[in-house]
Design an enzyme around this catalytic site. Structure first.
Site, PDB file in Angstrom:
ATOM      1  N   GLU A  43      43.801  36.446  -5.753  1.00 39.42           N
ATOM      2  CA  GLU A  43      44.564  35.499  -6.570  1.00 39.42           C
ATOM      3  C   GLU A  43      44.009  35.361  -7.985  1.00 39.42           C
ATOM      4  OE1 GLU A  43      43.656  34.964  -3.462  1.00 39.42           O
ATOM      5  OE2 GLU A  43      45.384  34.272  -2.296  1.00 39.42           O
ATOM      6  N   PHE A 105      45.327  23.355   8.311  1.00 41.95           N
ATOM      7  CA  PHE A 105      44.904  24.731   8.051  1.00 41.95           C
ATOM      8  C   PHE A 105      45.327  25.152   6.641  1.00 41.95           C
ATOM      9  CE2 PHE A 105      45.905  29.347   8.251  1.00 41.95           C
ATOM     10  CZ  PHE A 105      44.590  29.788   8.328  1.00 41.95           C
ATOM     11  N   GLN A 106      44.410  25.706   5.899  1.00 38.03           N
ATOM     12  CA  GLN A 106      44.623  26.127   4.505  1.00 38.03           C
ATOM     13  C   GLN A 106      45.124  24.975   3.632  1.00 38.03           C
ATOM     14  OE1 GLN A 106      46.817  29.875   4.415  1.00 38.03           O
ATOM     15  NE2 GLN A 106      44.871  30.971   4.599  1.00 38.03           N
ATOM     16  N   LYS A 155      55.369  23.021   2.066  1.00 39.67           N
ATOM     17  CA  LYS A 155      56.242  23.972   2.735  1.00 39.67           C
ATOM     18  C   LYS A 155      57.569  23.341   3.158  1.00 39.67           C
ATOM     19  CE  LYS A 155      55.934  27.804   5.977  1.00 39.67           C
ATOM     20  NZ  LYS A 155      55.168  28.446   7.044  1.00 39.67           N
ATOM     21  N   MET A 473      24.368  41.962 -21.783  1.00 35.76           N
ATOM     22  CA  MET A 473      24.133  40.799 -22.639  1.00 35.76           C
ATOM     23  C   MET A 473      23.028  39.916 -22.057  1.00 35.76           C
ATOM     24  SD  MET A 473      25.135  39.714 -25.536  1.00 35.76           S
ATOM     25  CE  MET A 473      26.812  39.871 -26.128  1.00 35.76           C
TER      26      MET A 473
END
Lengths: 575, 187
Positions: A43, A105-106, A155, A473
């Site tokens: 993502e 969940f999630q 949802k 760096m």
């Protein structure tokens, strides 16, 4: 409804990754052909790709990810877009409304987590409000100082039906940032331009965000006044690098002439930049003798770091238009003699040739690699992204940008792993253009999974990896600042990038002999598909010039200067 | 160029100023912020203050326009003049924020706070508490044979003075609303 709202907003590409909480939207995407969906591999990659798309087109990038981990993986990209003022709209799935708060969940508190890293975010609890909120999200992302917005959609709200509100009917009334500058203040700036003896334009990403018209006006203004111009990392390309008033980038790794001119000027005209700490260096010695004017659309940028004498709040394009009109109407006055003297002084600084380095015929110097890349791609329809680190600064120093929106880099947040997904986004938007990612080996590995996206969507992105087997760096700072104790700044067991390219189903080549470099670059450019060029470069090259932390602009370190004890004790705490 | 000579391989302390150079010029300002009364708007305002390191001395919030769903947040904050300006500009950037008023600089304003104080005691102390409450125009809103709950309204300073006086007389606990403020005059 979501897909309809996106279509009405003119969206043609969505970067995303499906999951349980966004399946209803993915079902709709499956049943249409107007919007292309780009399946990323992580993502974070989706958000950076959307940033690359947005930066290279000027239109908002759109991301669709699932709840929980999908949303939390997007946080880095959101913060990056907020810092660099990139318009993106992120849609996240959420557990159904009746499950919110139950640690489902999630489930994650997405609006809570992303509140500080978006311009605004919404949790939609009612389907009848969904389409209006999507339109509002695009309005907020694009208006004023652009930035990321996020819409969290449970949802059950995705499944339910509701009335669709078209964009024209969405209420966006009270969020209307001021775009016209105050005429009295602009007139005052014209007076300052007319009397300035050592003026300089200091421009930033705001010019590019304001649109191509703003860059055009800036070029006209610079040519007409004859004032020198420098730019931040984010503003490269607003004024062409081939222009004769161009001093190069300023700041910590900016050019000597740009920083010296900033330090010694008597009028600094900041156009859409924000006095970032990479630019200003030590604040109490920042351009001590100058009057400072600041054009910015965001009132909170004014006087945040540097106190300015003349703030002008407004969109760069609008303000520059008024500025040019008033200045012309008053007779196009500048102090010609003083300006000629100023240029003589600047030419002396330019003669220092601060970018010079010692080349080698045995090993490829990173600067040389970029010089060759620039030489062999100059004039092409080209977009260049970078990761973050030494290679990014060298790319900014050694590559020239003629147009706005051609340079995609993570400036404010400094996100390693930005470049590869950004090239995915830019190549999606410009399928026939040359899209190159100038990368370091360490940064590139952070989001290398996106090579899979490039192969799947046949995106011929070119990965130009300056491989020093170091975190360059970090290593440089450890050398200059931490007594050459190189704590964890090298990579053992780097992958074989050529085999990696083959494993992903694309092509790779390794080059370490300077004599073969041109041939390797040409092979990369000629290959019709994604290509990884692993350029083995000098491992201990330092990036100069450099303003050490805690020092002012006129105390730059040049390449051949002694670098021991460069940073004072108070500078040591700065990053 | 270097302030310290750092030998290769040496260890050294990082020495930097931790004192706030602006400590002397802190100002106290009362800000009135009109916002859409939507979910999370208070979190946005508070998050701005904590995220950017600004101070909150007092904060009150309630819906003031039920038809327009507008809430008024009154914030008392301290900072240097530049920080106060930043706070106002940053508040103005929040999308559901409609107006930001600095009541401290926009002419005269009135500030009021309400407090409830529970004082328990018997005998002389109880009588003295009631007498002082009368002087401060505090009302008794609950009473038992050995306690009072006083309701007092006034400036934060007045309430500070009242609670200071009540402490030796048996102050058990107090609850304060935080400051509500309006500008004076017809506008």
């Amino acid at each position: 409804m979501v897909v309809q709202a996106l279509k009405d907003q003119g969206v043609d590409t969505v970067f995303g990754y499906p999951g349980g909480a966004v399946l209803p939207i993915y079902d709709e995407i499956f049943q249409q052909n107007d919007i292309r969906h780009v399946l990323v591999r992580h993502e974070q990659g989706a958000v950076h790709a959307a940033e690359g798309y947005a930066r290279s087109t000027g239109r908002p990038g759109v991301v669709l990810v699932t709840s929980g981990p999908g949303a939390t993986n997007a946080v880095t990209g959101l913060t990056d877009a907020l810092m660099d003022s990139i318009p993106i709209v992120v849609l996240t799935g959420q557990v159904p409304t009746f499950m919110i708060g139950t640690d489902g969940f999630q489930e994650a508190d997405t609006v809570g987590i992303t509140r500080p890293c978006t311009k605004h975010n919404w949790l939609v609890k009612d389907t009848s409000k969904l389409s209006e909120i999507i339109h509002q999200a695009f309005h907020v992302a694009k208006s004023g100082r652009p930035g990321p917005t996020l819409i969290d959609i449970p949802k059950d709200v995705q499944f339910a039906t509701g009335t669709y509100t078209p964009p024209a009917k969405a209420r966006v009334s009270h969020y209307q940032p001021q775009v016209k500058g105050d005429t009295a203040a602009i007139t005052r700036l014209v007076e300052m331009i007319e009397t300035a003896e050592r003026p300089i334009f200091y421009t930033g990403g705001g010019v590019i965000n304001s649109g191509p018209g703003a860059s055009q006006l800036l070029r006209e203004l610079v040519e007409a006044t004859g004032f020198p111009i420098t730019s931040t990392l984010m503003g490269l390309g607003a004024y062409p690098a081939s222009g004769d008033k161009w001093l190069g980038m300023l700041g910590m790794h900016g050019l000597y002439e740009a920083n010296m001119a900033m330090h010694d000027c008597d009028l600094m005209i900041n156009v859409g930049a924000r006095f970032d700490d990479r630019i200003t260096g030590r604040l109490d010695s920042f351009s001590p003798g100058s009057k400072k004017a600041h054009i910015d659309i965001d009132p909170s940028s004014i006087n945040k770091v540097i106190h300015v004498d003349l703030p002008i709040i407004g969109d760069v394009g609008h303000v520059l238009e008024d500025l040019l009109r008033i200045w012309k109407a008053r007779g196009r006055k500048v102090q010609k003699d003083a300006l000629a003297k100023w240029w003589t002084k600047i030419e002396k600084w330019q003669a220092v040739k601060c970018l010079s380095y010692t080349n080698s015929d045995k090993i490829i110097k990173p600067q040389y690699a970029l010089e060759r890349l620039e030489e062999l791609t100059r004039g092409m329809d080209r977009y260049v992204a970078t990761e973050v680190g030494q290679h990014q600064m060298w790319a900014a120093q050694f590559m020239g940008f003629e147009e706005p929106g051609r340079w995609l880099t993570s400036g404010g947040l400094g996100t390693m792993g930005y470049g590869l997904p950004a090239t995915v986004g830019a190549q999606m938007a410009h399928p026939d253009s040359l899209v190159i990612n100038v990368a370091g080996d360490a940064s590139w590995l952070m989001n290398m999974q996106e090579m899979g996206t490039a192969v799947q969507f046949r995106l011929p992105i070119k990965q130009f990896i300056l491989n020093n087997e170091r975190l360059g760096m970090v290593r440089q700072w450890q050398q200059l600042l931490h007594g050459e104790r190189y704590s964890h700044s090298w990579s053992e067991s780097l992958p074989d990038f050529v085999k990696l390219a083959e494993a992903f189903g694309c092509k790779g080549r390794m080059v370490k002999d300077p004599a073969e470099l041109d041939d390797a670059i040409k092979e990369m450019l000629a290959y019709d598909g994604p290509f990884i060029l692993d350029v083995l470069v000098e491992k201990h090259e330092n990036c100069f010039p450099m303003i050490p932390s805690g020092e002012p602009h006129n105390k730059m370190l040049l390449g051949d200067a002694s670098t021991d004890d460069a940073i004072g004790s108070s500078g040591a705490v700065l990053v | 160029m270097a302030a310290l000579n750092i030998k290769k391989g040496s260890t050294r302390k990082s020495a930097y100023e931790l004192r706030d150079p602006n400590a002397e010029i802190y100002e106290r300002h009362t800000l009135a912020v009109l916002v859409d009364n939507e979910a999370g708007v208070l979190a946005r305002v508070i998050g701005l203050f904590s995220g950017r390191g600004y101070n909150i001395e007092s904060l009150t919030v309630a819906e003031v326009d039920h038809t327009g769903h507008m809430s008024r947040i009154t914030i008392v904050t301290t900072g240097t003049p530049a920080v106060i300006e930043q706070i106002k500009a940053q508040l103005g950037r929040i999308v559901p924020v409609h107006e930001v008023h600095d009541l401290t600089v926009e002419g005269a304003s009135v500030e009021r706070e309400l407090a409830l104080c529970k004082v328990s005691g018997t005998g002389d102390k109880r009588v003295e508490a009631l007498r002082l409450a009368d002087i401060f125009r505090a009302n008794v809103v609950d009473s038992t044979l050995e306690s009072f709950v006083f309701e007092i309204t006034g400036t934060p300073e007045k309430i500070d003075a009242f609670t200071d006086l009540m402490r030796p007389l048996g102050l058990v606990e107090s609850a304060r609303t935080g400051v509500a403020a309006l500008s004076r005059g017809a506008q």
